[in-house]
Motif scaffolding. Structure first.
Motif: not given
Length: 439
Positions: A247-252, A322-324
């Motif tokens: 789910l971090y992949c969709f943080l942006g 990466w951001l997450g």
């Protein structure tokens, strides 16, 4: 002397009538906004709020004397708990860090190598974008370039926009504002909204349940994850250590959409968003439009729509992941103080010591991880000195570590990034399996 409730203070949040609270006192800073050395925007962000903690972390102790001439009353109630300020530990640490910069003739907000690094990340992101469009028909190369485009865009966010959001790029306000505006066009998220969440929310109340927007969770309905022991446990949380990295992949995507939601509701998590100035609204709208042009309009002239959507998805997966992962390792790991660990008893009462207790450093001796996490692996130094440009943190961290040892403040650090990832995922796994504690 007039007494203000925090609700009354919250209404005094515009340039012509801007008030702030500091250490229980209320100040009318309307006439000072144009004179502020750091620029008007910083004060407009803080207008209508208690700025005690953020003021102390950005200024030397003597700066509070400037406020005396603007005193108009006292604050009778608090929106959130205000911790004790000052103390021997933070005073000694600030003096040591100040001495380091003065002795070595270093400007805390300037580093030519950092600016070179920023330019390189900008250029690499745009180069990968251009090459992705050029070679869009190549089945393996185009997705690989989209991944790199997403990665270097994430680096723009954490290595450039992050410092801009902390007003840490030179002493000239126009510099950090232009740097942020250019970054926004590339990454699509609003620095304006992010400053409220991160600088005025998370940094002021790190890991404080109900105050830190970064650990804000629902209790009246199911949340996407369980990081707080007071949350009701549900079966799916037993797998959150597996699905959250996905789910971090969709943080942006989440952040870009939430910008509009936060602007409309005038709140970001737990932090009130003040009315935008004309220039702030213009930057918000123009940067959002420019990002859409960059992501979809220009490429659509050369790339079939199906391929374009796929490549943009690949970009977002890399950007968000990466951001997450980089931003979650420091504060959600079960070792730090906070609601996510359930260790609230015996918490330090001074703000600076709370900053140390709620963050975990990792791989601080690694040049690679320092560069490619935007120095977020030096999280403790960053929280104690948020106005310092990130490339100086490797020199500050040893001073922080030594001073913590001198004053008996528990400094947390793991040797490798893998250790930090394991502690984060391990904590998610434990929280997914433990029973609720509603006390």
């Amino acid at each position: 002397m007039k007494r203000f409730t925090w609700q009354e203070l919250s209404l005094l949040n515009q340039r012509h009538n801007a008030h702030v609270a500091y250490r229980g006192k209320v100040y009318d800073i309307s006439s000072f906004i144009a004179k502020h050395p750091g620029g008007a925007d910083q004060l407009l962000y803080g207008a209508g709020k208690d700025v005690t903690h953020i003021f102390d972390s950005y200024h030397p102790s003597k700066a509070c004397k400037v406020l005396d001439q603007y005193l108009v009353g006292e604050l009778s109630t608090n929106e959130f708990e205000v911790l004790e300020t000052g103390g021997e530990f933070y005073s000694a640490l600030k003096e040591k860090v100040s001495t380091y910069f003065k002795t070595n003739n270093i400007d805390a907000k300037w580093d030519p190598w950092m600016f070179l690094r920023c330019i390189v990340f900008y250029l690499l992101a745009l180069t990968c974008w251009y090459l992705m469009i050029t070679f869009h028909s190549w089945r393996l190369l185009a997705p690989a370039l989209a991944l790199l485009w997403g990665f270097f865009s994430a680096m723009v966010a954490i290595a450039i926009n992050h410092d801009a959001g902390h007003f840490a790029i030179t002493h000239k306000p126009w510099v950090w504002k232009w740097v942020a505006a250019v970054a926004e066009c590339l990454i699509g998220t609003s620095t304006h909204i992010w400053i409220y969440q991160h600088t005025f929310g998370h940094h002021t109340y790190p890991n404080v349940d109900g105050a830190d927007p970064d650990v804000l969770v629902y209790r009246d309905k199911p949340d996407i994850w369980r990081i707080n022991q007071t949350q009701e446990r549900r079966a799916r949380y037993g797998y959150q250590h597996l699905y959250m990295p996905f789910l971090y992949c969709f943080l942006g995507i989440k952040m870009r959409l939430q910008d509009f939601h936060s602007l409309w509701l005038a709140v970001k998590g737990t932090v009130r968003v003040n009315p935008l100035t004309g220039s702030q609204l213009a930057v918000f709208l123009v940067s959002k439009a420019a990002h859409c042009v960059l992501r979809f309009v220009v490429p659509s002239l050369y790339v079939p729509i199906g391929s374009l959507l796929f490549l943009n998805l690949v970009y977002d997966v890399m950007y968000g992941f990466w951001l997450g992962i980089v931003t979650q390792l420091n504060h959600i790991n079960g070792r730090v103080l906070g609601p996510s660990s359930g260790r609230l008893e015996g918490a330090p009462r001074r703000w600076a010591e709370v900053q140390v207790a709620t963050a975990q450093d990792y791989a601080t001796d690694s040049w690679f991880w320092t560069v490619f996490t935007g120095s977020l692996n030096h999280q403790v130094s960053h929280h104690l000195f948020p106005g310092v440009i990130q490339s100086h943190y490797p020199k500050i961290t040893p001073i922080v570590r030594q001073t913590c040892a001198e004053y008996g403040v528990n400094y947390l650090c793991v040797p490798t990034t893998w250790d930090a990832i394991c502690s984060h995922l391990g904590h998610l796994k434990r929280m997914g399996q433990e029973h609720s504690n509603t006390m």
